[in-house]
Design a protein around this motif. Structure first.
Motif, short mmCIF file in Angstrom:
data_model
loop_
_atom_site.label_atom_id
_atom_site.label_comp_id
_atom_site.label_asym_id
_atom_site.label_seq_id
_atom_site.Cartn_x
_atom_site.Cartn_y
_atom_site.Cartn_z
N VAL A 36 0.87 -1.19 0.00
CA VAL A 36 0.00 0.00 0.00
C VAL A 36 0.89 1.23 0.00
CG1 VAL A 36 -1.54 1.37 1.46
CG2 VAL A 36 -2.03 -1.01 1.11
N LEU A 81 -3.16 5.56 5.56
CA LEU A 81 -4.60 5.32 5.40
C LEU A 81 -5.42 5.98 6.52
CD1 LEU A 81 -4.39 1.47 4.59
CD2 LEU A 81 -4.53 3.38 2.94
N GLY A 82 -6.68 6.22 6.22
CA GLY A 82 -7.66 6.55 7.27
C GLY A 82 -8.04 8.02 7.40
N ILE A 99 -7.43 3.00 -4.06
CA ILE A 99 -8.38 2.76 -2.97
C ILE A 99 -9.36 3.93 -2.92
CG2 ILE A 99 -8.64 2.27 -0.52
CD1 ILE A 99 -5.66 1.40 -0.52
N GLY A 118 -12.32 2.04 -0.04
CA GLY A 118 -11.84 1.39 1.17
C GLY A 118 -10.96 0.19 0.84
N LEU A 119 -9.91 -0.01 1.66
CA LEU A 119 -8.91 -1.05 1.38
C LEU A 119 -9.54 -2.44 1.24
CD1 LEU A 119 -5.93 -2.03 1.19
CD2 LEU A 119 -5.96 -2.20 3.70
N LEU A 176 -0.49 -2.17 8.86
CA LEU A 176 -1.13 -1.13 8.03
C LEU A 176 -0.56 0.26 8.35
CD1 LEU A 176 -4.82 -2.39 8.20
CD2 LEU A 176 -3.25 -2.53 6.26
N HIS A 206 -2.54 6.88 9.29
CA HIS A 206 -2.23 8.31 9.37
C HIS A 206 -1.98 8.68 10.84
CE1 HIS A 206 -2.66 12.65 9.23
NE2 HIS A 206 -2.58 12.59 7.92
N VAL A 214 -9.32 2.91 8.58
CA VAL A 214 -8.15 2.37 7.87
C VAL A 214 -8.53 1.21 6.95
CG1 VAL A 214 -5.96 1.18 8.23
CG2 VAL A 214 -6.53 3.16 9.62
N VAL A 233 -9.58 7.48 -0.50
CA VAL A 233 -8.18 7.42 -0.06
C VAL A 233 -7.22 7.80 -1.20
CG1 VAL A 233 -6.40 5.92 0.90
CG2 VAL A 233 -8.77 5.63 1.58
N GLU A 255 -4.87 6.16 -2.48
CA GLU A 255 -3.56 5.51 -2.45
C GLU A 255 -3.67 4.26 -3.32
OE1 GLU A 255 -0.91 6.76 -1.40
OE2 GLU A 255 -1.60 8.34 -0.05
N CYS A 265 -3.06 0.19 -3.96
CA CYS A 265 -2.84 -1.13 -3.37
C CYS A 265 -2.35 -2.00 -4.51
CB CYS A 265 -4.13 -1.67 -2.77
SG CYS A 265 -3.98 -3.35 -2.14
#
Ligand SMILES: Nc1ncnc2c1ncn2[C@@H]1O[C@H](COP(=O)(O)OP(=O)(O)OP(=O)(O)O)[C@@H](O)[C@H]1O
Ligand SMILES: Cc1ncc(C[n+]2csc(CCOP(=O)(O)O)c2C)c(N)n1
Ligand SMILES: [Mg+2]
Length: 340
Positions: free
Chosen positions: A161, A165-166, A230, A233-234, A256, A259, A274, A280, A282, A284
């Motif tokens: 990742v 996250l979050g 993402i 959500g992951l 994980l 943040h 998260v 997000v 980001e 994956c």
């Protein structure tokens, strides 16, 4: 909702705000279609995302950040494919016309477009009977041998990742009023408001100005198997890779990248943000174990943390284990337009 200011016409709006020059060799807005060339040997990658007032953004959002985010979420899809941005189309439906609002929206949009060499070559503009609606289509180029498809994960792959996250979920929930820091660090109630304000300051940029991982996606595409950005959500988005690839995965919650602003939240709020928090943007990715050195080097070069969070396994389904080695059940669900 934006204020009502009279301007001459739809065409005046377009030519004043959305007709910046395009590079030689491209035909931009002003004709029935735009024209641009694709590098021989590469494939065209294209994607579209809608953003609707009240569903994707709050009515009082800063229009500059909205312009940024409208393009960012689309560039993020190119990044997840390993594609290089080339051009984009912008569909806009506005309930009324506020020159300052549009000028700021256009500035935010163009700033990110210029940064990535993604030329605005056309679009469509109408009046909306309801709120603001934005539809962006992006075009990119990718080497077909390196395009990171969702169905390419293999048992034994590492799962990686980018970033942390979050934060976006926490900012959204603070703004929506569905997260209070009462569930947080047990500060005296006098401090609760200030605590929420600080948390919002620390997380807001993740929600409003996400950074599409375009450079990272392009660099990693030669080394990764599957990738996804993402957005929902992951757990849900990794689930798309697993389903498409016919494999399962196990990830460790303790690995994980969280943040740092989330450290005082309750375990439940943090876990939800998260594992299941959306917006997000980001990446994956999955890659074979022998690619670890490449991932570490490219992460350093890009200045973006890349974290190994688990493994792809034979079978089906995603298992997430907590710090004590216990299976987390049920997993929090990700974002779904017809459920949320
Ligand atoms: N109305 C539609 N018509 C045709 N294809 C669609 C339609 N809506 C979505 N798709 C396709 O379905 C797939 C999944 O769409 P989805 O929007 O979930 O993916 P995404 O854009 O990567 O995620 P997100 O929208 O959360 O960023 C994409 O390949 C998309 O092109
Ligand atoms: C006002 C407001 N309400 C809700 C959210 C949360 N949200 C909306 S869409 C989405 C997932 C990606 O969308 P899509 O799948 O359409 O690309 C998320 C997490 C928000 N940011 N603002
Ligand atoms: Mg989409």
């Amino acid at each position: 909702m934006i204020a009502n200011t009279i301007v001459a016409s739809e065409f005046d709006l377009i030519s004043r705000f959305f007709k910046r020059p395009v590079p030689a060799g491209m035909l931009g807005g002003g004709d029935d279609c735009a024209l641009f060339r694709v590098t021989p040997g590469l494939e065209l990658a294209t994607s579209k995302d809608l953003l609707l007032e009240g569903r994707h953004f709050f009515s009082n959002v800063d229009p500059y950040t909205l312009g940024h985010k409208s393009l960012a979420v689309n560039l993020s899809d190119l990044a997840a494919m390993g594609a290089k941005p080339v051009a984009c189309l912008l569909g806009l439906a506005l309930p009324s016309f506020d020159e300052d609002w549009i000028a700021r929206f256009a500035d935010g949009f163009y700033a990110l477009a210029d940064l990535h060499g993604c030329v605005l070559i056309g679009g469509d503009t109408t009046r909306s009977q309801t709120g603001v609606a934005i539809s962006v289509t992006v075009f990119g180029e990718v080497d077909p041998a390196h395009a990171m498809r969702r169905n390419a994960a293999k048992a034994g792959d590492d799962i990686w990742v980018s970033g942390v996250l979050g934060a976006a979920d926490v900012a959204y929930r603070l703004l929506a009023g569905s997260l209070t820091t009462e569930s947080g660090s047990g500060q005296p109630s006098r401090g609760l408001f200030a605590l929420s304000e600080t948390l919002l300051e620390q997380t807001r940029a993740a929600l409003e100005t996400p950074v599409p991982r375009v450079f990272l996606g392009r660099r990693l595409s030669a080394h990764a198997h599957a990738a996804i950005d993402i957005s929902d959500g992951l757990v849900q988005d990794l689930g798309h890779i697993l389903h498409a690839s016919g494999v399962g995965a196990r990830i460790d919650e303790g690995l994980l990248p969280v943040h740092p602003a989330l450290q005082n939240l309750s375990l439940e709020d943090r876990r939800r943000a998260v594992l299941a928090g959306g917006d997000v943007y980001e990446l994956c990715l999955t890659a074979s174990v022998d690619q670890r050195d490449h991932f570490e080097r490219i992460g350093l070069e890009a200045g973006v943390p890349l974290t190994r969070i688990g493994q792809v396994v034979a079978g089906a389904g995603l298992e997430v284990y907590d710090q004590a080695g216990q299976l987390i059940e049920p997993l929090p669900k990700g974002f779904d337009h017809f459920r949320d």
